[in-house]
Design a protein around this motif. Structure first.
Motif, PDB file in Angstrom:
ATOM      1  N   LYS A  65     -11.276   5.425  -8.681  1.00 39.42           N
ATOM      2  CA  LYS A  65      -9.833   5.580  -8.494  1.00 39.42           C
ATOM      3  C   LYS A  65      -9.360   4.828  -7.255  1.00 39.42           C
ATOM      4  O   LYS A  65     -10.020   4.842  -6.212  1.00 39.42           O
ATOM      5  CB  LYS A  65      -9.470   7.058  -8.356  1.00 39.42           C
ATOM      6  CG  LYS A  65      -7.984   7.298  -8.088  1.00 39.42           C
ATOM      7  CD  LYS A  65      -7.609   8.741  -8.304  1.00 39.42           C
ATOM      8  CE  LYS A  65      -8.148   9.668  -7.243  1.00 39.42           C
ATOM      9  NZ  LYS A  65      -7.777  11.070  -7.514  1.00 39.42           N
ATOM     10  N   VAL A  66      -8.213   4.182  -7.386  1.00 38.91           N
ATOM     11  CA  VAL A  66      -7.544   3.579  -6.228  1.00 38.91           C
ATOM     12  C   VAL A  66      -6.059   3.893  -6.323  1.00 38.91           C
ATOM     13  O   VAL A  66      -5.533   4.151  -7.404  1.00 38.91           O
ATOM     14  CB  VAL A  66      -7.755   2.052  -6.154  1.00 38.91           C
ATOM     15  CG1 VAL A  66      -9.173   1.721  -5.794  1.00 38.91           C
ATOM     16  CG2 VAL A  66      -7.373   1.376  -7.455  1.00 38.91           C
ATOM     17  N   PHE A  67      -5.377   3.861  -5.178  1.00 38.08           N
ATOM     18  CA  PHE A  67      -3.927   3.979  -5.154  1.00 38.08           C
ATOM     19  C   PHE A  67      -3.338   2.577  -5.158  1.00 38.08           C
ATOM     20  O   PHE A  67      -3.816   1.694  -4.450  1.00 38.08           O
ATOM     21  CB  PHE A  67      -3.454   4.722  -3.903  1.00 38.08           C
ATOM     22  CG  PHE A  67      -3.752   6.196  -3.909  1.00 38.08           C
ATOM     23  CD1 PHE A  67      -4.288   6.823  -5.015  1.00 38.08           C
ATOM     24  CD2 PHE A  67      -3.486   6.963  -2.781  1.00 38.08           C
ATOM     25  CE1 PHE A  67      -4.564   8.191  -5.018  1.00 38.08           C
ATOM     26  CE2 PHE A  67      -3.755   8.324  -2.762  1.00 38.08           C
ATOM     27  CZ  PHE A  67      -4.299   8.938  -3.880  1.00 38.08           C
ATOM     28  N   GLN A  68      -2.312   2.376  -5.952  1.00 38.58           N
ATOM     29  CA  GLN A  68      -1.710   1.058  -6.061  1.00 38.58           C
ATOM     30  C   GLN A  68      -1.023   0.658  -4.753  1.00 38.58           C
ATOM     31  O   GLN A  68      -0.475   1.493  -4.048  1.00 38.58           O
ATOM     32  CB  GLN A  68      -0.718   1.039  -7.213  1.00 38.58           C
ATOM     33  CG  GLN A  68      -1.388   1.329  -8.553  1.00 38.58           C
ATOM     34  CD  GLN A  68      -0.461   1.169  -9.722  1.00 38.58           C
ATOM     35  OE1 GLN A  68       0.085   0.100  -9.942  1.00 38.58           O
ATOM     36  NE2 GLN A  68      -0.263   2.244 -10.475  1.00 38.58           N
ATOM     37  N   GLY A  69      -1.094  -0.634  -4.466  1.00 41.12           N
ATOM     38  CA  GLY A  69      -0.507  -1.147  -3.232  1.00 41.12           C
ATOM     39  C   GLY A  69      -0.953  -2.568  -2.992  1.00 41.12           C
ATOM     40  O   GLY A  69      -1.596  -3.207  -3.837  1.00 41.12           O
ATOM     41  N   GLU A  70      -0.660  -3.079  -1.814  1.00 43.33           N
ATOM     42  CA  GLU A  70      -0.824  -4.506  -1.541  1.00 43.33           C
ATOM     43  C   GLU A  70      -2.276  -4.979  -1.551  1.00 43.33           C
ATOM     44  O   GLU A  70      -2.553  -6.155  -1.782  1.00 43.33           O
ATOM     45  CB  GLU A  70      -0.185  -4.846  -0.191  1.00 43.33           C
ATOM     46  CG  GLU A  70      -0.802  -4.114   0.989  1.00 43.33           C
ATOM     47  CD  GLU A  70      -0.086  -4.411   2.294  1.00 43.33           C
ATOM     48  OE1 GLU A  70      -0.620  -4.025   3.349  1.00 43.33           O
ATOM     49  OE2 GLU A  70       0.989  -5.023   2.257  1.00 43.33           O
ATOM     50  N   THR A  73       1.696   3.390   2.993  1.00 43.28           N
ATOM     51  CA  THR A  73       0.759   2.323   3.349  1.00 43.28           C
ATOM     52  C   THR A  73      -0.569   2.895   3.824  1.00 43.28           C
ATOM     53  O   THR A  73      -1.642   2.406   3.443  1.00 43.28           O
ATOM     54  CB  THR A  73       1.361   1.423   4.444  1.00 43.28           C
ATOM     55  OG1 THR A  73       2.577   0.853   3.961  1.00 43.28           O
ATOM     56  CG2 THR A  73       0.399   0.297   4.816  1.00 43.28           C
ATOM     57  N   ILE A  74      -0.516   3.932   4.640  1.00 41.90           N
ATOM     58  CA  ILE A  74      -1.747   4.544   5.158  1.00 41.90           C
ATOM     59  C   ILE A  74      -2.563   5.141   4.016  1.00 41.90           C
ATOM     60  O   ILE A  74      -3.783   4.930   3.923  1.00 41.90           O
ATOM     61  CB  ILE A  74      -1.411   5.614   6.214  1.00 41.90           C
ATOM     62  CG1 ILE A  74      -0.804   4.958   7.459  1.00 41.90           C
ATOM     63  CG2 ILE A  74      -2.668   6.415   6.590  1.00 41.90           C
ATOM     64  CD1 ILE A  74      -0.303   5.935   8.497  1.00 41.90           C
ATOM     65  N   ASP A  75      -1.918   5.894   3.138  1.00 40.75           N
ATOM     66  CA  ASP A  75      -2.633   6.521   2.020  1.00 40.75           C
ATOM     67  C   ASP A  75      -3.269   5.465   1.117  1.00 40.75           C
ATOM     68  O   ASP A  75      -4.406   5.624   0.657  1.00 40.75           O
ATOM     69  CB  ASP A  75      -1.685   7.404   1.211  1.00 40.75           C
ATOM     70  CG  ASP A  75      -1.228   8.634   1.983  1.00 40.75           C
ATOM     71  OD1 ASP A  75      -1.906   9.005   2.960  1.00 40.75           O
ATOM     72  OD2 ASP A  75      -0.200   9.225   1.601  1.00 40.75           O
ATOM     73  N   HIS A  76      -2.556   4.386   0.868  1.00 39.42           N
ATOM     74  CA  HIS A  76      -3.090   3.301   0.044  1.00 39.42           C
ATOM     75  C   HIS A  76      -4.320   2.680   0.689  1.00 39.42           C
ATOM     76  O   HIS A  76      -5.351   2.491   0.025  1.00 39.42           O
ATOM     77  CB  HIS A  76      -2.012   2.235  -0.159  1.00 39.42           C
ATOM     78  CG  HIS A  76      -2.546   0.923  -0.645  1.00 39.42           C
ATOM     79  ND1 HIS A  76      -3.157   0.775  -1.870  1.00 39.42           N
ATOM     80  CD2 HIS A  76      -2.573  -0.299  -0.053  1.00 39.42           C
ATOM     81  CE1 HIS A  76      -3.541  -0.493  -2.017  1.00 39.42           C
ATOM     82  NE2 HIS A  76      -3.187  -1.156  -0.937  1.00 39.42           N
ATOM     83  N   LEU A  77      -4.230   2.370   1.988  1.00 41.76           N
ATOM     84  CA  LEU A  77      -5.348   1.712   2.661  1.00 41.76           C
ATOM     85  C   LEU A  77      -6.574   2.616   2.730  1.00 41.76           C
ATOM     86  O   LEU A  77      -7.708   2.142   2.569  1.00 41.76           O
ATOM     87  CB  LEU A  77      -4.920   1.266   4.060  1.00 41.76           C
ATOM     88  CG  LEU A  77      -3.878   0.142   4.099  1.00 41.76           C
ATOM     89  CD1 LEU A  77      -3.456  -0.143   5.528  1.00 41.76           C
ATOM     90  CD2 LEU A  77      -4.410  -1.128   3.431  1.00 41.76           C
ATOM     91  N   SER A 126       2.334   9.400 -10.345  1.00 40.03           N
ATOM     92  CA  SER A 126       1.182   9.156  -9.487  1.00 40.03           C
ATOM     93  C   SER A 126       0.978   7.673  -9.239  1.00 40.03           C
ATOM     94  O   SER A 126       1.207   6.832 -10.115  1.00 40.03           O
ATOM     95  CB  SER A 126      -0.076   9.753 -10.129  1.00 40.03           C
ATOM     96  OG  SER A 126      -1.215   9.417  -9.371  1.00 40.03           O
ATOM     97  N   ALA A 127       0.513   7.352  -8.033  1.00 42.28           N
ATOM     98  CA  ALA A 127       0.197   5.962  -7.686  1.00 42.28           C
ATOM     99  C   ALA A 127      -1.228   5.595  -8.075  1.00 42.28           C
ATOM    100  O   ALA A 127      -1.637   4.449  -7.899  1.00 42.28           O
ATOM    101  CB  ALA A 127       0.370   5.762  -6.180  1.00 42.28           C
ATOM    102  N   GLU A 128      -1.977   6.544  -8.612  1.00 43.60           N
ATOM    103  CA  GLU A 128      -3.377   6.272  -8.881  1.00 43.60           C
ATOM    104  C   GLU A 128      -3.558   5.392 -10.122  1.00 43.60           C
ATOM    105  O   GLU A 128      -2.773   5.432 -11.065  1.00 43.60           O
ATOM    106  CB  GLU A 128      -4.149   7.584  -9.079  1.00 43.60           C
ATOM    107  CG  GLU A 128      -3.822   8.306 -10.376  1.00 43.60           C
ATOM    108  CD  GLU A 128      -4.521   9.636 -10.513  1.00 43.60           C
ATOM    109  OE1 GLU A 128      -4.961  10.186  -9.479  1.00 43.60           O
ATOM    110  OE2 GLU A 128      -4.632  10.145 -11.647  1.00 43.60           O
ATOM    111  N   ILE A 129      -4.604   4.597 -10.062  1.00 48.74           N
ATOM    112  CA  ILE A 129      -5.028   3.800 -11.207  1.00 48.74           C
ATOM    113  C   ILE A 129      -6.536   3.649 -11.085  1.00 48.74           C
ATOM    114  O   ILE A 129      -7.094   3.794  -9.984  1.00 48.74           O
ATOM    115  CB  ILE A 129      -4.300   2.428 -11.236  1.00 48.74           C
ATOM    116  CG1 ILE A 129      -4.504   1.731 -12.575  1.00 48.74           C
ATOM    117  CG2 ILE A 129      -4.721   1.550 -10.063  1.00 48.74           C
ATOM    118  CD1 ILE A 129      -3.584   0.546 -12.790  1.00 48.74           C
TER     119      ILE A 129
END
Length: 202
Positions: free
Chosen positions: A151-156, A121-125, A184-187
């Motif tokens: 680039k962003v990390f996927q999440g809420e 959650t922290i990495d995403h935010l 990877s969570a990146e998109i």
């Protein structure tokens, strides 16, 4: 248990390809693949590369024939055709330093990423915060009709980020290039045809 060697080799394909072809990072191939598909950067463009160090994306943009201003908090060895600004993209003084070099760009790109904490959650935010900081540069410096890649990390929070940013582009899409690692969570958000009506940058 460690992964089989063959699996490791496949995962590191772009790392070794970058070494062989002289790119500073495997991320170079993400931009190559994205640009081949979406044609964000063309010869003669002025490109602002945020979170640029070690310089893989700047190298690619120069290869495409662009003039590049690169920004990063970390140092970056010189690249011919690239003007480097060392600064934090979340700070006003970095805006001012970029404006002293160029007040308008055809393309703004950002591969900025947080130092990973291992807490999802922290990495995403933090990644969302960096993406919004990158978009602030686009709002400030991107010409009417220009292109944006970040680039962003996927999440809420990604859907809200997409809604907030996409409304100012004629074409918008979330995309994951082949060179991104499968786990990877990146998109990447891709925006073409910047359409926000604003006065000249001052």
């Amino acid at each position: 248990m460690s992964k089989p060697r063959r699996s490791q080799d496949r995962q590191d394909y772009y790392y070794w390809k970058a070494k062989k072809e002289g790119y500073r990072s495997r991320a170079a191939y993400k931009l190559i693949q994205i640009n081949k598909k979406f044609r964000l950067i063309k010869e003669g463009d002025r490109v602002l590369d945020l979170g640029a160090s070690p310089g893989g994306w700047s190298q690619v943009a120069v290869k495409f024939g662009a003039e590049v201003v690169a920004v990063d908090l970390n140092p970056m060895p010189p690249i011919e055709g690239v003007t480097f600004v060392r600064g934090d993209i979340t700070k006003n003084e970095t805006f001012r330093a970029v404006r002293e070099i160029c007040d308008e760009f055809d393309v703004v790109i950002s591969d900025a990423a947080p130092k990973l904490t291992g807490k999802w959650t922290i990495d995403h935010l933090i990644s969302i915060d960096l993406a919004r900081a990158s978009y602030n540069f686009a709002e400030e410096f991107l010409r009417y009709g220009g292109n944006f890649l970040v680039k962003v990390f996927q999440g809420e929070e990604i859907e809200k980020f997409y809604r907030d940013v996409s409304k100012n582009f004629r074409f918008k899409k979330m995309h994951s290039p082949q060179a991104s690692r499968k786990r990877s969570a990146e998109i990447y958000f891709i925006g073409k045809g910047f359409k926000k009506n604003r006065g000249p940058v001052g």
